[in-house]
Design an enzyme around this catalytic site. Structure first.
Site, PDB file in Angstrom:
ATOM      1  CG  HIS A  58      -0.248   1.079   2.263  1.00  0.00           C
ATOM      2  ND1 HIS A  58       0.082   0.338   3.366  1.00  0.00           N
ATOM      3  CD2 HIS A  58       0.927   1.528   1.757  1.00  0.00           C
ATOM      4  CE1 HIS A  58       1.407   0.352   3.515  1.00  0.00           C
ATOM      5  NE2 HIS A  58       1.941   1.059   2.551  1.00  0.00           N
ATOM      6  CG  ASN A 131       5.310  -0.506   6.760  1.00  0.00           C
ATOM      7  OD1 ASN A 131       4.154  -0.398   6.354  1.00  0.00           O
ATOM      8  ND2 ASN A 131       6.346  -0.147   6.047  1.00  0.00           N
TER       9      ASN A 131
END
Ligand code: NDP
Length: 494
Positions: A58, A131
């Site tokens: 990320h 997500n």
């Protein structure tokens, strides 16, 4: 802040663009710089230390601030304060990222998009780490580092590697459902304002009487989901690798605030005991027809960061950050993330990362047994006891039921529900097939899915790996496996 220029210690300097030098007496350019030029030394030394460790996953992200508004009565399922009154608003920080690629990578690379959301409630911070796909590739946390390495760079070539990617997934086939999400159009969003987000994990909503429900969280873009085709995503990556970051920033700057409706699916613990799927298995959704969406709120992003590093890069999110009224379930990936995320923040930002302005709770904090440490810039609780159970200054507590419920004892463990296996069975393909059928209802989507997948798979040099992947996808749908073989092998031959 002063209006005149100073060094970092507050002492004024006359000029930040000239070093102190012993000039050549014969004039001209050039001279010896002096060790006593503190301004020069500080400038160079600080520059060397400007980067903090990049997130291992990320890393590339955009972010903004906004607000969460409770829109529906939820008091029958949770005692969370930020959800206890219709119309109640709480400030929010949101960070949307890709997962595998590095900080400088292109926004439109095909990938899952992470969704770190911090709600600054009046009972402390509530983080959700979602997500844009509702399921995950593995259901045993010990596989998490392997999964991510297989999606990153080969240890020898330092290149993304299709053989490695597919070798991992063939060896760990429970990821089939997540792969069906990654390689459909939603793997390349056209805008961060037009993605949905899902908790994936099962959480608990708890009440003060000790009762609870299992829930999954869904955020749906009010403007709908919009995606690029693979060809457009590749083109945009070349023309503007920061396309999605720029789009989000400019939209907010122009007052075009993105909004999401926030829902939960709610399951009674009794239903969980007999439900056809293990509700702690993050490779599975709860079908809408069994557990319809119930709206709880609305999210609006309306303020850009003042400074990217301070507000977004230093942001730390963790699923362990939960307010009273929300609690973890026995999902093993969730349990592991509750350790891994704060651990990553401690490594990246230091042990006092919760004190950084972007992470700091807006509710009062009193945690006197967490003291000292690098970069502690609070009053460090002054003379208060730094040990528990002091009679000199006894600690006071909030009323029972308003205490973070991760430490209550209200859960009855049920063997059948919590029994768990990483072994794959035909059941693991059922929801992947359901998604294949959903794609079949969308014009041309199955063809694009096959093309997207073939584009990646044709990079695998091993014919044996490619062949096993065709067989793997034929368990989702026989025709899919056959068409994938045809399109991929044509690309390999080209
Ligand atoms: P339904 O048959 O009731 O509805 C289909 C769902 O598919 C929509 O609600 C939409 O979710 C989702 N969807 C539509 N296009 C795509 C796409 N390109 N990629 C991913 N998802 C898409 O759904 P079911 O609950 O019966 O589930 C069927 C399949 O839908 C599942 O196997 C799962 O893969 C997928 N799905 C299910 C979700 C769930 O929580 N039940 C959530 C998301 C996807 P949305 O409205 O959230 O965009």
């Amino acid at each position: 802040m002063t209006s005149f220029y100073t060094g970092a210690e507050g002492c004024p300097y006359p000029n930040p663009s000239t070093s102190v030098q012993v000039r050549n007496p014969s004039g001209g350019v050039g001279g010896l710089v002096l060790l006593q030029d503190t301004q020069l030394i500080e400038t160079l030394a600080h520059f060397n230390r400007e980067r903090i460790p990049e997130r291992v996953v990320h890393a590339k992200a955009a972010g903004a601030y906004g607000e969460f508004e409770c829109t529906h009565d939820c008091t029958d399922i949770t005692s969370a304060s930020f959800l206890n009154t219709i119309g109640k608003k709480s400030d929010v920080l949101l960070r949307i990222s890709t997962v595998g690629p590095e900080r400088g990578s292109a926004d439109t690379t095909r990938d899952v998009h992470g969704w770190g959301m911090k709600i600054y409630t009046d009972e402390g911070n509530q983080d959700f780490v979602c997500n844009n796909i509702p399921v995950f590739f593995v259901r045993d946390p010990i596989k998490f580092p392997s999964l991510n390495r297989s999606h990153k760079r080969h240890p020898q070539t330092n290149l993304a590697d299709s053989d490695m990617f597919w070798d991992f997934h063939l060896g760990n086939p429970e990821g089939i459902h997540a792969l069906m999400h990654l390689f459909n159009d939603r793997g390349t969003p056209a805008s961060l304002r037009n993605i949905n987000a899902y908790s994936g994990h099962t959480y608990k909503f708890t009440k003060e009487d000790g009762s609870f429900k299992y829930i999954k969280l869904h955020l749906k873009a009010q403007d709908g989901v919009k995606n690029f085709t693979a060809a457009t995503a590749t083109k945009v990556a070349g023309e503007n690798p920061d396309f999605l970051t720029q789009d989000l920033f400019e939209a907010i700057e122009q007052g075009n605030f993105p909004k999401w409706d926030v829902f939960v699916q709610v399951m009674d613990p009794k239903e969980a005991e007999t439900y056809k799927w293990n509700i702690f298995d993050m490779t599975k959704v709860w079908p809408h027809k069994d557990f319809p969406l119930r709206q709880i709120g609305r999210l609006t992003m309306n303020r850009n960061p003042q400074n990217y590093f301070t507000d977004i890069e230093q942001a730390a999110f963790s699923p362990s950050t939960m307010v009273p009224g929300i609690a973890p379930s026995a999902d093993p990936i969730l349990q592991a993330r509750m350790f891994a995320y704060p651990d990553a923040a401690r490594y990246r930002l230091g042990v006092n990362y919760q004190q950084l302005p972007t992470n700091r709770s807006k509710a009062p904090v009193y945690t006197p047994y967490q003291r000292d440490g690098f970069m502690n810039f609070t009053d460090n609780y002054g003379a208060d006891p730094n040990y528990v159970n002091s009679s000199l200054k006894p600690t006071t507590f909030k009323a029972a039921g308003k205490i973070n419920s991760t430490i209550t004892e209200h859960e009855k463990w049920v063997g059948e529900v919590s029994s768990f296996t990483s072994e794959i069975t035909p059941v693991d393909f059922e929801q992947a097939t359901a998604l294949w059928n959903v794609l079949g209802t969308q014009e041309g989507h199955q063809d694009r899915f096959i093309n997207n997948l073939a584009g990646h798979l044709s990079g695998a040099k091993s014919a044996q790996i490619r062949s096993r992947v065709y067989e793997y996808f034929s368990y989702v749908d026989k025709d899919l496996g056959a068409r994938l073989r045809e399109v991929t092998e044509a690309k390999v031959a080209a």
